[in-house]
Design a protein around this motif. Structure first.
Motif, short mmCIF file in Angstrom:
data_model
loop_
_atom_site.label_atom_id
_atom_site.label_comp_id
_atom_site.label_asym_id
_atom_site.label_seq_id
_atom_site.Cartn_x
_atom_site.Cartn_y
_atom_site.Cartn_z
N SER A 106 3.98 5.00 -7.67
CA SER A 106 3.17 5.28 -8.86
C SER A 106 3.21 6.75 -9.28
N PRO A 107 3.00 7.72 -8.38
CA PRO A 107 3.05 9.12 -8.82
C PRO A 107 4.44 9.58 -9.23
N ILE A 137 -0.82 15.26 -4.51
CA ILE A 137 -1.47 15.04 -3.23
C ILE A 137 -1.76 13.55 -3.04
N LEU A 138 -1.27 12.97 -1.94
CA LEU A 138 -1.53 11.58 -1.63
C LEU A 138 -2.37 11.41 -0.37
N GLY A 139 -2.28 12.34 0.56
CA GLY A 139 -3.05 12.27 1.80
C GLY A 139 -4.50 12.67 1.58
N ILE A 140 -5.35 12.29 2.54
CA ILE A 140 -6.78 12.60 2.46
C ILE A 140 -7.19 13.36 3.72
N PRO A 141 -7.05 14.69 3.73
CA PRO A 141 -7.46 15.47 4.91
C PRO A 141 -8.96 15.39 5.14
N GLY A 142 -9.35 15.65 6.37
CA GLY A 142 -10.76 15.59 6.72
C GLY A 142 -11.57 16.72 6.14
N LYS A 143 -10.93 17.84 5.78
CA LYS A 143 -11.63 18.99 5.22
C LYS A 143 -11.01 19.36 3.87
N PRO A 144 -11.77 20.01 2.99
CA PRO A 144 -11.23 20.40 1.67
C PRO A 144 -10.10 21.40 1.80
N GLY A 157 -3.25 14.24 -8.18
CA GLY A 157 -3.43 13.26 -7.13
C GLY A 157 -3.05 11.88 -7.64
N SER A 158 -3.08 10.91 -6.74
CA SER A 158 -2.76 9.54 -7.13
C SER A 158 -3.25 8.60 -6.04
N MET A 159 -3.66 7.38 -6.45
CA MET A 159 -4.14 6.39 -5.48
C MET A 159 -3.58 5.01 -5.84
N CYS A 188 0.84 -1.20 0.00
CA CYS A 188 0.00 0.00 0.00
C CYS A 188 0.88 1.24 0.00
N ALA A 189 1.62 1.46 1.07
CA ALA A 189 2.43 2.68 1.18
C ALA A 189 3.46 2.77 0.06
N GLY A 190 4.08 1.64 -0.28
CA GLY A 190 5.11 1.65 -1.31
C GLY A 190 4.59 2.02 -2.68
N ILE A 191 3.51 1.36 -3.11
CA ILE A 191 2.96 1.65 -4.43
C ILE A 191 2.31 3.02 -4.46
N THR A 192 1.83 3.49 -3.33
CA THR A 192 1.19 4.81 -3.28
C THR A 192 2.19 5.93 -3.60
N VAL A 193 3.45 5.76 -3.24
CA VAL A 193 4.45 6.79 -3.56
C VAL A 193 5.17 6.48 -4.88
#
Length: 361
Positions: free
Chosen positions: A173-174, A276-283, A300-302, A166-171
């Protein structure tokens, strides 16, 4: 099907699950499907704890289905294969990440982007094709379509490899997609946690010059001496930020908490990219002028598709990239979740499923 002769195979399974949004996990018995003709069944040996597990067990995204068995950074050993499985055999070292299904027919799937398939099935907490809810790697066994299983090279330790799913491919890929993988480019990494420390390792292995950007001056030694970053910026130090304006070709932003984007955009060169990779609670609040002045890009990227995930694992094996981990026992998981909430981990908890997960009565 090929079976290990010394093992008795059934569809009974056990693990730890959250029963409600309190977020407390406890022993849980459940059933997996029988091994299908294209399925790989494997014994789970290690499973990483992702920050999204914490969100899901507490239903902070509003889509959790209980009881919920988390875990999508899963590695283990194959115990059984279906008659049409081609890529794996009993005894192989394998891994499963964030997804276990997709439609296989949309443009995304055809182009090896199963992670963006509208019908993508997450490893846990979603409905599978047969209507059953998927359960994750905080459990003793997994049954997964071989398409969504990756091979783990022998030179990678299983425990430190689990978070790469998860963490590895998340960084990774982008860095590839946005062209931030070219030797000599200057890449910033915001946040030095589970994602951030791997972003530094992958970016350095790709030959880039890496700047870590953090709110914590105390992380400077770790970034420069232990992880090999080339420079370090304290994001709250205006003098440091001013001196670095316009110096970066791209930034990988791994922070999930709310934070200002304007200072980061200022660090980019013309045509620079903020991913952007993180998902903050607010826009986020976004000012347009810093974008058009320099033709800068926010993207972004997932995670990544299955082909790219295997590519990432092979790259990690070639460059000896491993996650910095703290291995824990299964019955420590609730304490680990509390520590994760406080950021008290360096840098990823990994549960020793094979040695510490015991059947419950």
């Amino acid at each position: 099907m090929t079976r290990l002769p010394e093992e008795v195979h059934s569809n009974k399974a056990f693990g730890w699950a959250a029963k409600d949004s309190s977020g407390v996990l406890s022993p849980f018995n459940f059933f997996t499907r029988e091994t299908g003709e294209k399925d790989v069944t494997f014994k789970v040996l290690y499973c990483g704890i992702c920050h999204s597990d914490l969100h899901m067990v507490k239903n902070e995204w509003g889509n959790s289905i209980y009881p919920l068995v988390p875990g999508h950074e899963i590695v283990g050993e194959v115990t059984e294969i279906g008659c049409k499985v081609q890529k794996f055999k009993v005894g192989d070292r394998v891994g499963v990440g964030c997804m276990v299904g997709s439609c296989h027919s949309c443009d995304n799937c055809i182009n090896n982007l199963e992670n963006y398939c509208p019908k993508m099935i997450f490893t846990y907490g979603t409905k599978y094709y047969d209507g059953a809810v998927t359960h994750g790697g905080y459990s003793n066994t997994m049954v997964v379509d071989e398409h969504f299983v990756v091979s783990i090279p022998e030179n990678l330790p299983l425990d430190a490899t689990a978070p790469l799913l998860c963490a590895g491919i998340t960084v990774y890929s982008p860095l590839r997609f946005y062209g931030l993988d070219k030797p000599g480019l200057r890449v910033g990494v915001v946040g030095l946690g589970g994602l951030g420390h791997l972003a530094v390792k992958f970016a350095k292995a790709m030959g880039t010059n890496v700047t870590v950007i953090s709110t914590s001056p105390s992380k400077q030694k770790e970034a420069l001496e232990n992880l090999g970053a080339d420079s370090f910026l304290v994001s709250r130090d205006q003098d440091q930020l001013q001196a670095a304006i316009g110096t970066l070709d791209g930034i990988i932003d791994t922070v999930s908490a709310q934070h200002p984007l304007l200072p980061l955009l200022g660090l980019l060169k013309s045509h620079g990219k903020l991913v952007i990779l993180g998902i903050p609670g607010k826009p986020f609040e976004l000012q347009v002028f810093p974008l058009i002045q320099g033709r800068k890009l926010i993207g972004g990227s997932m995670i990544g598709g299955m082909k790219e995930t295997q590519e990432m694992i092979n790259f990690a094996a070639e460059h000896n990239i491993k996650t910095d981990i703290e291995v824990i026992a299964m019955d420590y998981v609730n304490t680990a979740m509390d520590r994760l909430l406080k950021g008290d981990v360096k840098y990823r908890f990994v549960i020793d499923i094979g040695n510490t997960l015991m059947p419950s009565s």
